[in-house]
Design a protein around this motif. Sequence first.
Motif: not given
Length: 111
Positions: A2-3, A56, A106-111
Amino acid sequence: MTIVRSVLLFGLAALAEIGGAWLVWQGVREHRGLLWVAAGVIALGAYGFVATLQPDANFGRILAAYGGVFVAGSLAWGMVVDKFQPDRWDYIGAALCLVGVAVIMYAPRPA
């Protein structure tokens, strides 16, 4: 993947938008004519479509992150196409923008 897909789409968007703006510039400022302007308008329209392909779903996030890609891409375009020589501040600014892109997208985010 995805990235990787997202980065490739940002690159394609940059080519379409920066290239389109350059074509309009050439048509108007360098007096190359309406065909150059028309090609630029088509390329700018293509940029709008490419942006919709980002994985996104948040328009604001994608456009904000693309702003950083645009800054770095514009300097790169200028170097390759117009033989522009950036100075260290240009490089530092572009690097900061790309760090911003990475954080925004691309920072981790809560789902």
